[in-house]
Design an enzyme around this catalytic site. Structure first.
Site, PDB file in Angstrom:
ATOM      1  N   LYS A 194       0.751  -0.811   0.208  1.00 26.02           N
ATOM      2  CA  LYS A 194      -0.055  -0.208  -0.180  1.00 26.02           C
ATOM      3  C   LYS A 194       0.792   0.686  -0.006  1.00 26.02           C
ATOM      4  O   LYS A 194       1.464   1.529   0.763  1.00 26.02           O
ATOM      5  CB  LYS A 194      -1.098   0.283   1.220  1.00 26.02           C
ATOM      6  CG  LYS A 194      -1.774   1.396   1.470  1.00 26.02           C
ATOM      7  CD  LYS A 194      -2.605   0.675   2.678  1.00 26.02           C
ATOM      8  CE  LYS A 194      -3.395   2.630   2.692  1.00 26.02           C
ATOM      9  NZ  LYS A 194      -4.694   2.509   3.818  1.00 26.02           N
ATOM     10  N   LYS A 247      -1.824  -1.172  -3.536  1.00 24.96           N
ATOM     11  CA  LYS A 247      -3.030  -0.112  -3.925  1.00 24.96           C
ATOM     12  C   LYS A 247      -2.077   0.746  -3.823  1.00 24.96           C
ATOM     13  O   LYS A 247      -1.172   0.799  -2.958  1.00 24.96           O
ATOM     14  CB  LYS A 247      -4.176  -0.551  -2.808  1.00 24.96           C
ATOM     15  CG  LYS A 247      -4.599   0.787  -2.273  1.00 24.96           C
ATOM     16  CD  LYS A 247      -5.344   0.535  -0.731  1.00 24.96           C
ATOM     17  CE  LYS A 247      -5.778   2.023  -0.328  1.00 24.96           C
ATOM     18  NZ  LYS A 247      -6.675   2.199   0.996  1.00 24.96           N
TER      19      LYS A 247
END
Ligand code: PBG
Length: 322
Positions: A194, A247
């Site tokens: 992320k 992400k």
């Protein structure tokens, strides 16, 4: 000899035969923002077509998704500001928002796979993803809170808990917590890679989770790195993650692709994040792109890069999946 590639493209039927990637409703995981109250359905300004929903309204939305073949949801709780404190108590306290929602979804629609986000930022008064020591998020003291939150939602019936705080050891801490509470079958979707991204803006509007000071760069990844993403994913798999995430997804297709090559056996989810989604929405509202084909292309790209699942705000209209 010149090869005839164009014979594979002469018409739609032929193109379909040679298509290497197919989108299906079973690829989609739909995020929802849950608030307290009754009959609440309020659109989020920066996220067209996405709403703050109370439990009862959420059940209607889920019913509509099921008719389209989409049966996976990812829940984010949006507590009132008055419920927030330094340690995010509202995330795991008795009668918390998300536990109630999970139980209601499972009671009404047992066929829905429920994922719950595990992070402190929506519940802390300072908006950071963990427990502060001074102005710095402390890794060690955050882990027990993430574990507690995960155990709470798992006990309520979540199929997957999805830690997104980017603390080292969060998967291990959560697995230990689940196992010691005999929640052996609850799985972990780790937000392994992320990145600290500009594309989370609309989400923070929706979740009321913007940090009150500073940014998230001391815990979320630096977008200049790719090898580190592989190392993060590998560590999470070792700590027994059952699915991993990259992400954002649309601007990080290279990371998805490398993750796919390095870990052929693990399920990968790509998160088409709020800013990426809104860009396509607003571009189509301005007539710059054609909405349905543009969304089809972007989702296909995420799948083509190697994702098994796409976390997406897009609510596909009839005829989207071809
Ligand atoms: C919580 C969390 C965030 C997103 C998912 N979980 C925001 C953040 O890290 O600030 C972003 C999702 C999106 O932008 O759609 N940590």
């Amino acid at each position: 000899m010149i090869k005839n590639f164009r014979k594979y493209r002469i018409n739609e039927l032929t193109r379909d035969i040679y298509a290497e990637t197919r989108l299906s409703p079973s690829d989609f995981i739909t995020p929802f923002f849950v608030v307290r109250g009754n009959r609440v359905k309020q659109e989020i300004r920066s996220l067209p077509g996405v709403y703050h929903l109370s439990n009862d309204s959420l059940l209607f939305e889920i019913e509509a998704l099921l008719t389209k073949g989409i049966n996976k949801v990812l829940l984010f709780g949006v507590p009132d500001n008055s419920e927030k404190d330094e340690t995010g108590t509202a995330a795991y306290s008795e009668g918390n928002l998300v536990s109630t929602t999970v139980t209601e979804i499972k009671r009404k629609f047992p066929e829905v796979v429920v994922f719950t986000d595990i992070c402190m930022c929506g519940y802390t008064s300072h908006g950071h993803c963990g427990i502060l020591k001074g102005e710095y998020v402390n890794n060690e003291s955050t882990l027990p809170y993430l574990s507690k939150m995960a155990v709470t939602y798992a006990a309520a019936g979540a199929d997957f808990v999805a830690p997104s705080a980017m603390m080292d050891g969060q998967v291990h801490a959560i697995r230990s917590g689940l196992d010691s509470n005999k929640l052996f079958n609850t799985k972990i979707l780790s937000y392994s890679a992320k990145y600290a991204s500009s594309f989370y803006g609309p989400f923070r509007d929706a979740a009321h989770s913007a940090p009150a000071f500073g940014d998230r760069k001391t815990y979320q990844m630096d977008y200049r790195n790719v090898n580190q993403a592989i190392a993060e994913i590998s560590a999470d798999i070792e700590e027994s993650a059952d699915m991993v995430m990259v992400k954002p997804a649309h601007t990080y297709l290279d990371i998805i692709s490398k993750a796919r090559d390095n870990f052929p056996e693990i399920k990968i989810a790509g998160y088409f994040v709020s800013g990426e989604y809104s860009i396509v929405c607003f571009a189509s509202q301005k007539g710059i792109v054609d909405e349905i084909p543009a969304f089809r292309e972007v989702h296909t790209a995420i799948k083509r890069a190697g994702a098994d699942f796409i976390i997406t705000y897009y609510n596909p209209p009839e005829g989207f999946f071809i």
